[in-house]
Scaffold this active site. Structure first.
Site, PDB file in Angstrom:
ATOM      1  N   GLU A  61      15.570  -0.370   3.315  1.00 22.16           N
ATOM      2  CA  GLU A  61      15.931  -1.413   4.273  1.00 22.16           C
ATOM      3  C   GLU A  61      16.452  -2.628   3.516  1.00 22.16           C
ATOM      4  OE1 GLU A  61      12.207  -1.891   6.425  1.00 22.16           O
ATOM      5  OE2 GLU A  61      11.458  -3.352   5.005  1.00 22.16           O
ATOM      6  N   LEU A 102      14.941  -9.064   1.885  1.00 27.86           N
ATOM      7  CA  LEU A 102      15.062 -10.480   2.205  1.00 27.86           C
ATOM      8  C   LEU A 102      14.570 -11.288   1.004  1.00 27.86           C
ATOM      9  CD1 LEU A 102      15.822 -12.201   4.669  1.00 27.86           C
ATOM     10  CD2 LEU A 102      13.436 -12.079   5.399  1.00 27.86           C
ATOM     11  N   HIS A 153       5.596 -14.855   5.332  1.00 25.26           N
ATOM     12  CA  HIS A 153       4.820 -13.764   5.928  1.00 25.26           C
ATOM     13  C   HIS A 153       4.143 -14.308   7.186  1.00 25.26           C
ATOM     14  CE1 HIS A 153       2.013 -10.186   5.772  1.00 25.26           C
ATOM     15  NE2 HIS A 153       1.404 -10.999   6.623  1.00 25.26           N
ATOM     16  N   GLU A 209       5.040  -4.071   8.739  1.00 27.73           N
ATOM     17  CA  GLU A 209       4.175  -2.920   8.981  1.00 27.73           C
ATOM     18  C   GLU A 209       3.085  -3.313   9.965  1.00 27.73           C
ATOM     19  OE1 GLU A 209       1.600  -1.648   5.860  1.00 27.73           O
ATOM     20  OE2 GLU A 209       1.254  -3.661   5.096  1.00 27.73           O
ATOM     21  N   ARG A 230      -6.385  -2.090  12.013  1.00 19.91           N
ATOM     22  CA  ARG A 230      -7.807  -2.411  11.779  1.00 19.91           C
ATOM     23  C   ARG A 230      -7.979  -3.914  11.892  1.00 19.91           C
ATOM     24  NH1 ARG A 230      -6.780  -4.995   7.036  1.00 19.91           N
ATOM     25  NH2 ARG A 230      -5.144  -4.091   5.776  1.00 19.91           N
TER      26      ARG A 230
HETATM   27  P1  ADP Z   1       2.312  -2.574   1.680  1.00 19.09           P
HETATM   28  O1  ADP Z   1       1.831  -1.694   2.776  1.00 19.09           O
HETATM   29  O2  ADP Z   1       2.404  -1.856   0.366  1.00 19.09           O
HETATM   30  O3  ADP Z   1       1.608  -3.880   1.597  1.00 19.09           O
HETATM   31  P2  ADP Z   1       4.553  -3.915   3.001  1.00 19.09           P
HETATM   32  O4  ADP Z   1       5.540  -3.192   3.825  1.00 19.09           O
HETATM   33  O5  ADP Z   1       3.534  -4.729   3.718  1.00 19.09           O
HETATM   34  O6  ADP Z   1       3.848  -2.862   2.015  1.00 19.09           O
HETATM   35  O7  ADP Z   1       5.297  -4.813   1.947  1.00 19.09           O
HETATM   36  C1  ADP Z   1       4.579  -5.461   0.923  1.00 19.09           C
HETATM   37  C2  ADP Z   1       5.346  -6.682   0.446  1.00 19.09           C
HETATM   38  O8  ADP Z   1       6.617  -6.319  -0.089  1.00 19.09           O
HETATM   39  C3  ADP Z   1       5.656  -7.679   1.536  1.00 19.09           C
HETATM   40  O9  ADP Z   1       4.578  -8.554   1.747  1.00 19.09           O
HETATM   41  C4  ADP Z   1       6.862  -8.384   0.965  1.00 19.09           C
HETATM   42  O10 ADP Z   1       6.468  -9.346   0.008  1.00 19.09           O
HETATM   43  C5  ADP Z   1       7.599  -7.279   0.245  1.00 19.09           C
HETATM   44  N1  ADP Z   1       8.609  -6.657   1.129  1.00 19.09           N
HETATM   45  C6  ADP Z   1       8.499  -5.525   1.827  1.00 19.09           C
HETATM   46  N2  ADP Z   1       9.621  -5.266   2.536  1.00 19.09           N
HETATM   47  C7  ADP Z   1      10.485  -6.267   2.260  1.00 19.09           C
HETATM   48  C8  ADP Z   1      11.821  -6.608   2.665  1.00 19.09           C
HETATM   49  N3  ADP Z   1      12.519  -5.828   3.483  1.00 19.09           N
HETATM   50  N4  ADP Z   1      12.365  -7.747   2.171  1.00 19.09           N
HETATM   51  C9  ADP Z   1      11.676  -8.535   1.329  1.00 19.09           C
HETATM   52  N5  ADP Z   1      10.442  -8.293   0.899  1.00 19.09           N
HETATM   53  C10 ADP Z   1       9.837  -7.174   1.349  1.00 19.09           C
END
Ligand code: ADP
Length: 449
Positions: free
Chosen positions: A200, A203, A208, A288, A292
């Site tokens: 994807e 950014l 967050h 995501e 929980r």
């Molecule tokens: P996990 O389940 O491993 O925590 P996440 O999908 O929550 O994975 O992503 C973890 C971190 O990675 C996010 O908090 C962000 O900092 C970074 N991240 C994930 N997707 C993106 C994106 N599309 N653009 C920028 N940063 C991202």
């Protein structure tokens, strides 16, 4: 309502759930590993059962031992807390097979929202904003390159089963994408036994922002507004606050409603968090869903007055949600500081050991969620978080002042903790201004050496 709930967890969240059970007039059963045998919170449960040695694989992650403990104590439900087995759909299924209620979503809803590719599909159907990217798992390199060309670099390769920041690679060009695809796949296969990855848009500068939601078994789902958790290090949140500072009320309304729609469509019951990244124009993109209760749930409890843990237990027992959306109002501001047993001035190295002095803060607006007391020995085996300081005030400015005051009072000796870092952050001009991005803390730590 249940008569006895077993808590498949440890530390502050175990105590939080013991307290919720007591408030509801339900008996609680605590389980503990040999490393936690002397933990002071165990005495607050009605019963406690040793489930094995210190390593989590032999205790808190050991499904047969936890199920046996529930059967031996006649528990009619299991609360998984967060971490350990909380997002393990197989465990939820085993509970169902053993006719023990799992306090959380059905294994189906957990699977559908917990897998990132399937979650993104559900989100698109529910008109929840997602990042542009691949619709399905990426099997071939050529496909990845085609998608990246369409959405533009930088892109991020992510594991569908990902968690804890593993199985992710950022790519600024085609060569990096080829390498990142391979690495992310291998890492995901090794860590989660599932090598499916997708890509994807990445950014660069984001905040967050996440929405607390809760559903019941009667098709109702509401949101409890949002939290900002941008102050992070290595994807670990350090400060969380609610509401998110500076968010336009219209955008807030949109993102919160979309999160509630997503879990309603997924027929989700229990507490969940829909996580988003927010760009500088306050556009939201789904990250995501955490299926929980989360570490940071108290800030939402403080501003809405809803007891999320109690409500989660009630809906698991089949009660309808006791609130409608229009009952939920934001009252003031709340900040949570995670107090970790770590030496933050030396690379956040863990600092286990006996606590000789523990003097928690108090006064108006201060809430402490902790299992620690003077004399408690922090075991080296588990997560380093030992306390959560949660502060509530009429507005953000007063909340920061109150948090500073509470942090001044807070004394933990002789182990190292993150209290000193929080004291500094409460005086940091960028933090005080509000709206820092997710790389703020790492930049600050780097600058200060
Ligand atoms: P996990 O389940 O491993 O925590 P996440 O999908 O929550 O994975 O992503 C973890 C971190 O990675 C996010 O908090 C962000 O900092 C970074 N991240 C994930 N997707 C993106 C994106 N599309 N653009 C920028 N940063 C991202």
């Amino acid at each position: 309502m249940f008569s006895r709930v077993l808590i498949a967890n440890r530390g502050e969240i175990a105590l939080r759930i013991i307290r919720a059970c007591r408030d509801l007039g339900i008996e609680s059963v605590a389980v503990y590993s040999e490393a936690d045998a002397d933990a002071p919170y165990l005495k607050h449960a009605d019963r406690s059962v040793c489930i094995g040695p210190a390593p989590a694989s032999e205790s808190y992650l050991n499904i047969p031992r936890i199920i046996s403990a529930a059967e031996v104590t006649n528990a009619d439900a299991i609360h998984p807390g967060y971490g350990f087995l909380a997002e393990n759909a197989h465990f939820a299924e085993v509970c169902r097979d053993c006719r023990i209620e799992f306090i959380g979503p059905s294994p189906e809803a957990m699977g559908a929202l917990g897998d990132k590719i399937s979650c993104k599909k559900l989100a698109r159907q529910a008109k929840v904003p997602t990042f542009p990217g691949s619709e399905d798992a990426i099997e071939e390199e050529a496909k990845a390159i085609e998608v990246a060309k369409k959405i533009g670099y930088p892109v991020i390769v992510k594991a569908s089963a990902g968690g804890g920041g593993r199985g992710m690679r950022v790519a600024h060009n085609e060569a990096a994408l080829r390498a990142g695809l391979k690495q992310a796949r291998q890492e995901a296969q090794a860590a989660f036994g599932n090598g499916a990855v997708y890509i994807e848009k990445f950014l660069e500068k984001a905040r967050h922002v996440e929405v607390q939601v809760i559903g019941d078994k009667h098709g109702n789902a509401i949101h409890l507004y949002e939290r900002d958790c941008s102050t992070q290090r290595r994807h670990q949140k350090l400060i969380e606050e609610a509401p998110a500072p500076g968010v336009d009320p219209k955008k807030r309304d949109e993102v919160c409603k979309s999160a509630a729609r997503l879990i309603k469509n997924a027929e989700y019951s229990g507490a969940a968090t829909v996580e988003f990244l927010m760009d500088e124009k306050q556009n939201f993109y789904l990250l995501e869903v955490n299926t929980r209760v989360q570490v940071e749930h108290p800030v939402t409890e403080m501003i809405t007055g809803v007891d999320i843990v109690k409500t989660g237990i009630r809906v698991a027992a089949g009660e309808p949600l006791p609130y409608r959306q229009r009952d939920i109002k934001i009252d003031g501001h709340a900040i949570e500081c995670r107090i970790n047993a770590e030496n933050w001035e030396k690379g956040f190295t863990p600092s286990a050991g006996r606590i000789e002095r523990f003097e928690p803060p108090g006064g108006p607006g201060v809430r402490m969620d902790t299992h620690v007391i003077t004399g408690y020995r922090v075991p080296p085996t588990y997560d380093s978080m030992i306390a959560k300081l949660i502060v509530h005030a009429p507005d953000r400015k007063q909340c920061i002042a109150r948090t500073s005051r509470a942090l001044r009072e807070f004394l933990i000796e002789p182990i190292h903790t993150t209290i000193g870092l929080h004291r500094e952050l409460m005086q940091n001009p960028a933090f005080m201004e509000g709206g820092v991005d997710i790389h703020f803390l790492e930049r600050l730590l780097k600058k200060n050496g």
